[in-house]
Design a protein around this motif. Structure first.
Motif, PDB file in Angstrom:
ATOM      1  N   ASP A  91       0.855  -1.182   0.000  1.00 27.08           N
ATOM      2  CA  ASP A  91       0.000   0.000   0.000  1.00 27.08           C
ATOM      3  C   ASP A  91       0.893   1.235   0.000  1.00 27.08           C
ATOM      4  O   ASP A  91       2.103   1.133  -0.170  1.00 27.08           O
ATOM      5  CB  ASP A  91      -0.981   0.008   1.173  1.00 27.08           C
ATOM      6  CG  ASP A  91      -0.297  -0.050   2.533  1.00 27.08           C
ATOM      7  OD1 ASP A  91       0.901   0.348   2.614  1.00 27.08           O
ATOM      8  OD2 ASP A  91      -0.920  -0.460   3.522  1.00 27.08           O
ATOM      9  N   ASP A  92       0.329   2.399   0.196  1.00 32.20           N
ATOM     10  CA  ASP A  92       1.098   3.638   0.105  1.00 32.20           C
ATOM     11  C   ASP A  92       1.632   4.139   1.449  1.00 32.20           C
ATOM     12  O   ASP A  92       2.175   5.243   1.529  1.00 32.20           O
ATOM     13  CB  ASP A  92       0.227   4.745  -0.518  1.00 32.20           C
ATOM     14  CG  ASP A  92      -0.155   4.413  -1.957  1.00 32.20           C
ATOM     15  OD1 ASP A  92       0.656   3.745  -2.629  1.00 32.20           O
ATOM     16  OD2 ASP A  92      -1.252   4.813  -2.385  1.00 32.20           O
ATOM     17  N   VAL A  93       1.498   3.341   2.508  1.00 32.25           N
ATOM     18  CA  VAL A  93       1.975   3.745   3.822  1.00 32.25           C
ATOM     19  C   VAL A  93       3.503   3.773   3.837  1.00 32.25           C
ATOM     20  O   VAL A  93       4.160   2.882   3.284  1.00 32.25           O
ATOM     21  CB  VAL A  93       1.461   2.777   4.906  1.00 32.25           C
ATOM     22  CG1 VAL A  93       2.066   3.115   6.269  1.00 32.25           C
ATOM     23  CG2 VAL A  93      -0.061   2.830   4.980  1.00 32.25           C
ATOM     24  N   VAL A  94       4.082   4.804   4.449  1.00 36.64           N
ATOM     25  CA  VAL A  94       5.535   4.900   4.567  1.00 36.64           C
ATOM     26  C   VAL A  94       6.046   3.773   5.466  1.00 36.64           C
ATOM     27  O   VAL A  94       5.543   3.570   6.577  1.00 36.64           O
ATOM     28  CB  VAL A  94       5.952   6.261   5.143  1.00 36.64           C
ATOM     29  CG1 VAL A  94       7.456   6.311   5.370  1.00 36.64           C
ATOM     30  CG2 VAL A  94       5.513   7.393   4.219  1.00 36.64           C
TER      31      VAL A  94
END
Length: 262
Positions: free
Chosen positions: A118-121
């Motif tokens: 996903d786009d989570v850091v």
């Protein structure tokens, strides 16, 4: 065994134990050697760029040559090389981060890390070292490791209030791993984090390492998802064991990437 090499190795392990920089006195106390001996060994290690000395404090840290050796180890690890596709498939299947690790001494070393898709850091954890008794990966390996008695006899400090450290509790946990084929960690290494892992076996039938899913406890241990996650982890471990040449008696039903076991 060559004494000077053994002593140099002890110094490198002390510097890699978690404290970024150590002075000669601190190192001498940790490895049980006289300060002049430690100082001489440090000078030799520094000449080889295996350690560096801080010009302001005089303390020592691991040097750049250690990183070069570590990268060479990763490049030569068959477990890591064989796990690349399987770990990526597992991450996609359960939508969580995946670690592949091996046991070094009393710590689990992360060899490969696939980010949660996903786009989570996220932070790359390759090279991270975790006490075996505080993580699912460590339990998965130790449950079948020939050195299990040695591992259980060590002093095992807690990392959180939930870390199992007593021999009876750990023996029960490892027996449970052998019964069900996977290990579960619930906030034992870090509060809020959990893990589900299964052992990966090599050609000789002993654990080469483990593969596991890591993430927030409320997500990984959610009853609605837990069965699917454990099934996926077990199937991935069996498939990876097959790729490493494990005996069929240990890995009887390998899976195909993203699929189910036969």
């Amino acid at each position: 065994m060559i004494q000077s090499v053994e002593r140099a190795a002890l110094i490198l392990k002390a510097l890699g134990s978690g404290t970024p920089r150590l002075g000669v006195t601190e190192i001498a106390e940790r490895v049980g050697l006289a300060k002049p001996t430690v100082h001489g060994l440090l000078r030799t290690l520094a000449a080889c760029e295996l350690v560096v000395q801080d010009s302001d404090t005089g303390k020592y840290a691991l040097g750049p040559a250690v990183l070069q050796l570590g990268n060479a180890y990763l490049d030569g690890s068959e477990l890591r090389a064989r796990s690349l596709l399987w770990a990526d498939s597992l991450a996609q299947r359960v939508n969580e981060a995946v670690w592949v690790a091996t046991l070094s001494g009393t710590r689990v070393i992360v060899l490969h890390h696939v980010f949660r898709p996903d786009d989570v850091v996220q932070i790359l954890e390759v090279g991270a070292a975790i006490p075996w008794h505080a993580c699912a990966l460590g339990h998965a390996i130790a449950a079948h490791d020939p050195r299990r008695e040695e591992l259980l006899s060590d002093d095992l400090p807690p990392l959180t209030g939930l870390t199992r450290t007593t021999r009876p509790a750990l023996e029960e946990a490892l027996a449970e791993v052998r019964r069900r084929g996977y290990a579960v960690e619930d906030q034992e290494a870090a509060l809020g984090d959990a893990g589900v892992a299964a052992p990966v076996f090599g050609r000789d039938g002993t654990p080469a390492g483990a593969v596991g899913v890591v993430g927030p406890a409320e997500r990984l241990l959610d009853p609605a998802r837990r069965d699917a996650i454990t099934l996926a982890v077990r199937e991935t471990a069996r498939a990876l064991s097959r790729d490493l040449g494990a005996p069929r008696s240990i890995s009887p039903h390998p899976a195909s990437p993203g699929g189910s076991a036969a």
